[in-house]
Scaffold this motif. Structure first.
Motif, PDB file in Angstrom:
ATOM      1  N   ASP A   1      86.936  18.382  59.131  1.00 20.37           N
ATOM      2  CA  ASP A   1      86.638  19.790  58.661  1.00 20.37           C
ATOM      3  C   ASP A   1      85.258  20.013  58.733  1.00 20.37           C
ATOM      4  O   ASP A   1      84.475  19.048  58.305  1.00 20.37           O
TER       5      ASP A   1
ATOM      6  N   LEU B   1      84.497  27.346  55.396  1.00 20.72           N
ATOM      7  CA  LEU B   1      85.141  26.233  56.543  1.00 20.72           C
ATOM      8  C   LEU B   1      84.770  27.077  57.865  1.00 20.72           C
ATOM      9  O   LEU B   1      85.092  28.127  58.222  1.00 20.72           O
TER      10      LEU B   1
ATOM     11  N   ASP C   1      89.250  24.653  44.576  1.00 24.37           N
ATOM     12  CA  ASP C   1      89.268  24.873  45.829  1.00 24.37           C
ATOM     13  C   ASP C   1      88.858  23.739  46.806  1.00 24.37           C
ATOM     14  O   ASP C   1      89.593  22.649  46.823  1.00 24.37           O
ATOM     15  N   ASP C   2      88.016  23.998  47.592  1.00 20.48           N
ATOM     16  CA  ASP C   2      87.634  22.904  48.715  1.00 20.48           C
ATOM     17  C   ASP C   2      86.426  22.418  48.277  1.00 20.48           C
ATOM     18  O   ASP C   2      85.483  21.702  49.087  1.00 20.48           O
TER      19      ASP C   2
ATOM     20  N   SER D   1      88.250  23.941  61.368  1.00 16.54           N
ATOM     21  CA  SER D   1      89.118  22.957  60.840  1.00 16.54           C
ATOM     22  C   SER D   1      89.391  21.551  61.581  1.00 16.54           C
ATOM     23  O   SER D   1      89.176  21.673  62.944  1.00 16.54           O
TER      24      SER D   1
END
Length: 150
Positions: free
Chosen positions: A72, A44, A8-9, A47
């Motif tokens: 981000d 997050l 994922d991130d 953004s």
């Protein structure tokens, strides 16, 4: 041995030192990465390019400029933690015209329990030129004339 993995991130790096046997190094590295991915998550907050603030501009080619995040804004949390509420502090410097898109104009800080845990730059999202005196005078006269008819 040093390895990296992304899910994922979130990107993790695992380093294992002092093991002579490759199977043991591989197993320990896998354990470290599994532990990180199973117990932590990246949240997050904002953004890249998200508008944080709009600022009115006098004597500019545009009436306002959008202040946006340069990157981000991500925060690492334990998955077991309840939803965490962060405070956001935005500091914008005085804008001197002309200003070009991408110019750093301030800072955003993410606070948790009144401590800064993340900060990044804020930038201008578009060019704003300084208008000359005659254009400024003409625009103001045009506004006065338009208002007098209503």
């Amino acid at each position: 041995m040093a390895v990296t993995a992304k899910r994922d991130d979130m990107r993790l790096i695992a380093i294992v030192l002092g093991e002579q046997v490759s199977k043991v190094r591989n197993d320990e590295t896998t354990e470290l990465l599994d532990y990180g991915f199973n117990n932590y998550k990246v949240n997050l907050i904002k953004s890249k390019g998200e508008v944080v603030k709009k600022i009115k501009i006098d004597k500019g080619s545009s009436n306002e400029v959008e202040i946006v995040t340069q990157n981000d804004i991500l925060v690492l949390n334990k998955k077991s933690d309840a939803t965490v509420n962060y405070d956001i502090k935005v500091t914008v410097n005085e804008i001197e015209l002309p200003v070009k898109k991408g110019t750093v104009i301030g800072k955003i800080e993410v606070l948790y329990n009144n401590k800064v845990i993340k900060s990044d730059n804020l930038i201008v999202s578009n060019d704003v030129e300084k208008i000359n005196y005659f254009k400024y005078l003409f625009d103001n006269l045009k506004d006065i004339v338009n208002c007098s008819f209503f």
